[in-house]
Design a protein around this motif. Structure first.
Motif, mmCIF file in Angstrom:
data_model
loop_
_atom_site.group_PDB
_atom_site.id
_atom_site.type_symbol
_atom_site.label_atom_id
_atom_site.label_comp_id
_atom_site.label_asym_id
_atom_site.label_seq_id
_atom_site.Cartn_x
_atom_site.Cartn_y
_atom_site.Cartn_z
ATOM 1 N N GLY A 74 0.823 -1.201 0.000
ATOM 2 C CA GLY A 74 0.000 0.000 0.000
ATOM 3 C C GLY A 74 0.860 1.254 0.000
ATOM 4 N N LEU A 75 0.419 2.260 -0.727
ATOM 5 C CA LEU A 75 1.158 3.511 -0.855
ATOM 6 C C LEU A 75 0.386 4.644 -0.187
ATOM 7 C CD1 LEU A 75 2.339 3.263 -4.574
ATOM 8 C CD2 LEU A 75 3.644 2.729 -2.512
ATOM 9 N N PRO A 76 1.081 5.553 0.470
ATOM 10 C CA PRO A 76 0.396 6.666 1.136
ATOM 11 C C PRO A 76 -0.010 7.743 0.142
ATOM 12 C CG PRO A 76 2.760 6.871 1.443
ATOM 13 C CD PRO A 76 2.539 5.583 0.709
ATOM 14 N N GLY A 77 -1.102 8.449 0.479
ATOM 15 C CA GLY A 77 -1.508 9.604 -0.308
ATOM 16 C C GLY A 77 -1.715 9.263 -1.764
ATOM 17 N N SER A 78 -1.162 10.103 -2.621
ATOM 18 C CA SER A 78 -1.336 9.944 -4.061
ATOM 19 C C SER A 78 -0.101 9.367 -4.744
ATOM 20 C CB SER A 78 -1.694 11.294 -4.686
ATOM 21 O OG SER A 78 -0.680 12.250 -4.412
ATOM 22 N N LEU A 79 0.848 8.847 -3.957
ATOM 23 C CA LEU A 79 2.050 8.267 -4.560
ATOM 24 C C LEU A 79 1.691 7.084 -5.465
ATOM 25 C CD1 LEU A 79 4.600 8.215 -1.586
ATOM 26 C CD2 LEU A 79 4.757 9.594 -3.660
ATOM 27 N N TYR A 80 2.428 6.943 -6.545
ATOM 28 C CA TYR A 80 2.246 5.797 -7.419
ATOM 29 C C TYR A 80 3.605 5.225 -7.796
ATOM 30 C CZ TYR A 80 3.579 8.654 -11.483
ATOM 31 O OH TYR A 80 4.264 9.430 -12.376
ATOM 32 N N LEU A 81 3.628 3.972 -8.241
ATOM 33 C CA LEU A 81 4.869 3.283 -8.582
ATOM 34 C C LEU A 81 5.391 3.813 -9.915
ATOM 35 C CD1 LEU A 81 6.876 1.005 -7.863
ATOM 36 C CD2 LEU A 81 5.431 -0.545 -9.205
ATOM 37 N N ALA A 82 6.567 4.438 -9.882
ATOM 38 C CA ALA A 82 7.188 4.967 -11.098
ATOM 39 C C ALA A 82 8.245 4.014 -11.635
ATOM 40 C CB ALA A 82 7.813 6.338 -10.815
ATOM 41 N N GLY A 83 8.699 3.081 -10.806
ATOM 42 C CA GLY A 83 9.659 2.082 -11.254
ATOM 43 C C GLY A 83 8.958 0.863 -11.798
ATOM 44 N N LYS A 84 9.699 -0.209 -12.002
ATOM 45 C CA LYS A 84 9.145 -1.397 -12.633
ATOM 46 C C LYS A 84 8.710 -2.462 -11.644
ATOM 47 C CE LYS A 84 11.728 -0.580 -16.877
ATOM 48 N NZ LYS A 84 12.701 -1.087 -17.874
ATOM 49 N N PRO B 92 31.157 1.978 3.657
ATOM 50 C CA PRO B 92 30.197 3.041 4.008
ATOM 51 C C PRO B 92 28.820 2.853 3.383
ATOM 52 C CG PRO B 92 31.662 3.796 2.281
ATOM 53 C CD PRO B 92 32.155 2.427 2.660
ATOM 54 N N PHE B 93 28.721 2.302 2.164
ATOM 55 C CA PHE B 93 27.409 2.188 1.522
ATOM 56 C C PHE B 93 27.513 1.259 0.307
ATOM 57 C CE2 PHE B 93 29.585 5.605 -0.711
ATOM 58 C CZ PHE B 93 29.328 5.318 -2.041
ATOM 59 N N VAL B 94 26.353 0.867 -0.202
ATOM 60 C CA VAL B 94 26.224 0.295 -1.546
ATOM 61 C C VAL B 94 25.195 1.154 -2.277
ATOM 62 C CG1 VAL B 94 26.802 -2.043 -0.817
ATOM 63 C CG2 VAL B 94 24.400 -1.336 -0.848
ATOM 64 N N ARG B 95 25.175 1.051 -3.607
ATOM 65 C CA ARG B 95 24.257 1.905 -4.374
ATOM 66 C C ARG B 95 23.240 1.017 -5.108
ATOM 67 N NH1 ARG B 95 23.825 6.980 -6.173
ATOM 68 N NH2 ARG B 95 25.761 7.547 -5.136
ATOM 69 N N LEU B 96 21.951 1.335 -4.866
ATOM 70 C CA LEU B 96 20.859 0.652 -5.555
ATOM 71 C C LEU B 96 20.488 1.448 -6.801
ATOM 72 C CD1 LEU B 96 18.503 -1.412 -5.788
ATOM 73 C CD2 LEU B 96 17.171 0.122 -4.304
ATOM 74 N N ASP B 97 20.355 0.760 -7.929
ATOM 75 C CA ASP B 97 20.008 1.410 -9.183
ATOM 76 C C ASP B 97 18.778 0.719 -9.779
ATOM 77 O OD1 ASP B 97 20.139 1.936 -12.204
ATOM 78 O OD2 ASP B 97 21.755 3.225 -11.483
ATOM 79 N N LEU B 98 17.715 1.505 -10.056
ATOM 80 C CA LEU B 98 16.448 0.959 -10.537
ATOM 81 C C LEU B 98 16.062 1.582 -11.870
ATOM 82 C CD1 LEU B 98 14.325 1.136 -7.239
ATOM 83 C CD2 LEU B 98 15.466 -0.873 -8.187
ATOM 84 N N LEU C 203 18.656 11.087 -10.151
ATOM 85 C CA LEU C 203 17.930 10.737 -11.360
ATOM 86 C C LEU C 203 18.825 10.911 -12.566
ATOM 87 C CD1 LEU C 203 15.093 9.909 -12.399
ATOM 88 C CD2 LEU C 203 14.609 12.345 -12.696
ATOM 89 N N ASN C 204 18.894 9.883 -13.431
ATOM 90 C CA ASN C 204 19.720 9.934 -14.635
ATOM 91 C C ASN C 204 18.908 9.330 -15.784
ATOM 92 O OD1 ASN C 204 21.711 10.067 -16.547
ATOM 93 N ND2 ASN C 204 22.955 8.417 -15.673
ATOM 94 N N GLU C 205 18.255 10.227 -16.572
ATOM 95 C CA GLU C 205 17.393 9.826 -17.670
ATOM 96 C C GLU C 205 16.317 8.855 -17.167
ATOM 97 O OE1 GLU C 205 19.813 8.475 -20.902
ATOM 98 O OE2 GLU C 205 20.595 10.484 -21.316
ATOM 99 N N ASN C 206 16.359 7.617 -17.604
ATOM 100 C CA ASN C 206 15.293 6.677 -17.214
ATOM 101 C C ASN C 206 15.732 5.730 -16.106
ATOM 102 O OD1 ASN C 206 17.085 5.238 -18.763
ATOM 103 N ND2 ASN C 206 15.513 3.887 -19.653
ATOM 104 N N ARG C 207 16.683 6.157 -15.284
ATOM 105 C CA ARG C 207 17.127 5.353 -14.149
ATOM 106 C C ARG C 207 17.250 6.256 -12.924
ATOM 107 N NH1 ARG C 207 18.134 0.453 -15.783
ATOM 108 N NH2 ARG C 207 18.766 -0.140 -13.680
ATOM 109 N N ILE C 208 17.179 5.619 -11.747
ATOM 110 C CA ILE C 208 17.302 6.353 -10.509
ATOM 111 C C ILE C 208 18.099 5.509 -9.532
ATOM 112 C CG2 ILE C 208 15.146 5.451 -9.491
ATOM 113 C CD1 ILE C 208 14.695 8.284 -8.369
ATOM 114 N N SER C 209 18.918 6.140 -8.699
ATOM 115 C CA SER C 209 19.790 5.401 -7.775
ATOM 116 C C SER C 209 19.826 6.093 -6.418
ATOM 117 C CB SER C 209 21.212 5.288 -8.350
ATOM 118 O OG SER C 209 21.779 6.573 -8.534
#
Length: 538
Positions: free
Chosen positions: A445-455, A469-475, A505-511
């Motif tokens: 379930g998503l709060p408010g008016s949020l919708y799934l923009a990824g796949k 220190p971190f890892v990077r997730l890319d979707l 945000l990088n064109e059609n990907r986000i990390s």
């Protein structure tokens, strides 16, 4: 002389007797109704004579017995080989001769008449054309049709069961005093059907039957509606039913690493979720692939492990409504080649009803020739790409630090995790991480008016893993995004909330950079409507 006179008088008397008989039969058969609906009759025109004296239709048989030569014919009528009555029909009469309770009628024309005999006509071969009509079989009985249709294929126990009922009168007469009886087969009736109804011809009665599930449930229910009525043929009966199926309570997911090396660990994760709205008792069996043995069990749920066998793992636990438990362990084998990973099986008790369910699919683990446990000494290799669940041991030092840039990907989900060289990867026991899994999570379930923009909703594992220190997730993102720019959100399973994290945000990907694993998704706000206010000034 007296003898001739006697014969002459006898012939005269015989003729008079025949004429009197024809007249009596004619008068008897001429009692006609005032009117008749022509659409109610099926007709047939026939020609009868002494040589061709019989004709049949709809169970009736006509036989021409005698012609008087003056435009009258004597007809005998039978039904199913039983004589009904005789009738005399007059040539070109305007009235009908009705028989058999007015289900049959006859009319004659062109009956041989010597007074206007045509040139080639003959008294020795008289004929009569008859209009032979039988009444159509108009249905006088009530004809009812009943349909029941459920609103879902299967139900959760908190669902309201709604069944649409339609009772139709397809006959030609009004149906009165129709009795209806509802059998809910143990479901609790919230709104039933009427006990008595009346339906005009061509009309129908619709209603919604509403039910809820009792405390103790069955695997399925049969809702039946029985209909009773009476008509000219006596007492009549009709029924229809629908099957109401209860949804199986569990969703079971099993994921195993697809590749490995002899003696090195392969990681397996099994998740069980209760999708019903009531508590479920579960016993989970997970068979090991042939030739594999368990190395380590790292799940936080292991207090429920009750297996003492080397061929399977066995957990017993209770799942609250919507609760999910995840079990992780590692296995190894010395046997090269492809190995089938058996499905996990769960036996559950939902409110007294027992179910047996299995995980959704089977995996294959392929073990390649052992090169993985050699110390990493390739000075030229600077990065490596691995599939979800693949062994990381060859690319980490003994303390869990990445010896090079590592990418773990799931091509089907268009998602990957990038691990920079020098990053420390630890499991929930502060040991070097063995593998990273990227799987698709259930829709949340998503709060408010949020919708799934990824796949997809992306589940990263294992649970409890930490990074320094971190890892990077890319979707990957959907091709068509409307509204505000998307961001990556992290789902908190404890509080059932989504938290926005810094994203690039990088064109059609986000990390985004992560320090722990959970469920992640790229979400966005829809476009807002702008109102344009125009003030007119004179």
């Amino acid at each position: 002389m007296n003898k001739k006179l006697s014969q002459k008088r006898s012939g005269k008397y015989h003729f008079c007797a025949v004429l009197a008989l024809f007249t009596a039969l004619f008068l008897l058969s001429s009692s006609l109704p005032a009117s008749a609906n022509e659409d109610d009759w099926d007709n047939l025109t026939v020609t009868l004579g002494l040589e061709n004296s019989l004709v049949s239709k709809d169970g009736y048989t006509l036989e021409a017995l005698k012609f008087d030569g003056y435009g009258m014919v004597w007809i005998r009528v039978s039904k199913n080989d039983t004589i009904l009555e005789d009738a005399v029909l007059e040539n070109n009469s305007s009235g009908w001769c009705y028989m058999d309770n007015k289900n049959l009628r006859l009319k004659a024309f062109n009956v041989t008449d010597q007074r206007n005999l045509p040139m080639f006509g003959s008294l020795f071969s008289p004929k009569a054309e008859l209009l032979f009509e039988t009444k159509k079989d108009i249905e006088e009985n009530v004809i009812l049709e009943l349909d029941l249709e459920e609103d879902k294929d299967e139900y959760l126990l908190n669902d309201e069961v709604i069944v649409d009922m339609e009772l139709r009168n397809t006959g030609q007469v009004k149906a009165e005093k129709i009795s209806l009886d509802l059998d809910s087969d143990g479901l609790l009736v919230r709104e039933g059907c009427p006990e008595k109804v009346t339906l005009d011809k061509g009309s129908k009665k619709k209603c919604e039957l509403r039910f809820k599930f009792p405390e103790k449930v069955k695997e399925n229910y049969n809702i039946t509606v029985n209909v009773n009525w009476e008509d000219g043929s006596g007492e009549r009966f009709l029924s229809d039913d629908v099957e109401i199926e209860v949804a199986e309570p569990l969703n079971i997911y099993k994921n195993a690493g697809s590749e490995g090396f002899p003696g090195s660990p392969v990681y397996v994760t099994v998740s069980v979720k209760n999708i019903q709205e009531r508590t479920v008792n579960v016993r989970l069996f997970d068979l090991l692939p042939a030739t594999f043995t368990v190395i380590n069990i790292s799940s936080l749920e292991d207090d429920s492990l009750s297996s003492d066998s080397s061929s399977y793992l066995n957990w017993e636990f209770v799942l609250d409504p919507e609760e999910q438990k995840t079990f992780s362990y590692s296995i190894s084998s010395e046997q090269l080649g492809a190995h089938r990973v058996p499905q996990a099986h769960a036996y559950s008790d939902l409110c007294g009803q027992l179910y047996t369910e299995s995980s959704d699919s089977e995996n294959i683990i392929t073990l390649y020739k052992n090169i993985s446990y050699m110390p990493y000494n390739n000075k030229n290799l600077t990065q490596v790409t691995l599939s979800s669940g693949a062994d990381l041991s060859s690319y980490l030092d003994k303390n869990g630090y990445a010896l090079l840039d590592i990418t773990v990907e799931n091509e089907a989900l268009d998602a990957f995790v990038f691990i920079p060289k020098g990053t420390k990867l630890s499991d929930n026991q502060n040991e070097p991480l063995k593998a990273i899994t990227i799987t698709q999570a259930d829709e949340l379930g998503l709060p408010g008016s949020l919708y799934l923009a990824g796949k997809c909703y992306c589940k990263l594992g294992p649970d409890g893993a930490e990074f320094d220190p971190f890892v990077r997730l890319d979707l990957g993102l959907n091709n068509s995004i409307e509204g505000n720019l998307p961001s990556i959100y992290c789902y908190d399973e404890t509080n059932s909330t989504w938290t926005l994290i810094d994203s690039t945000l990088n064109e059609n990907r986000i990390s985004a950079e992560l320090t722990h694993f959970s469920v992640y998704a790229a979400l966005a706000e829809p476009p807002t409507e702008a109102e344009l206010l125009v003030k007119l000034v004179n």
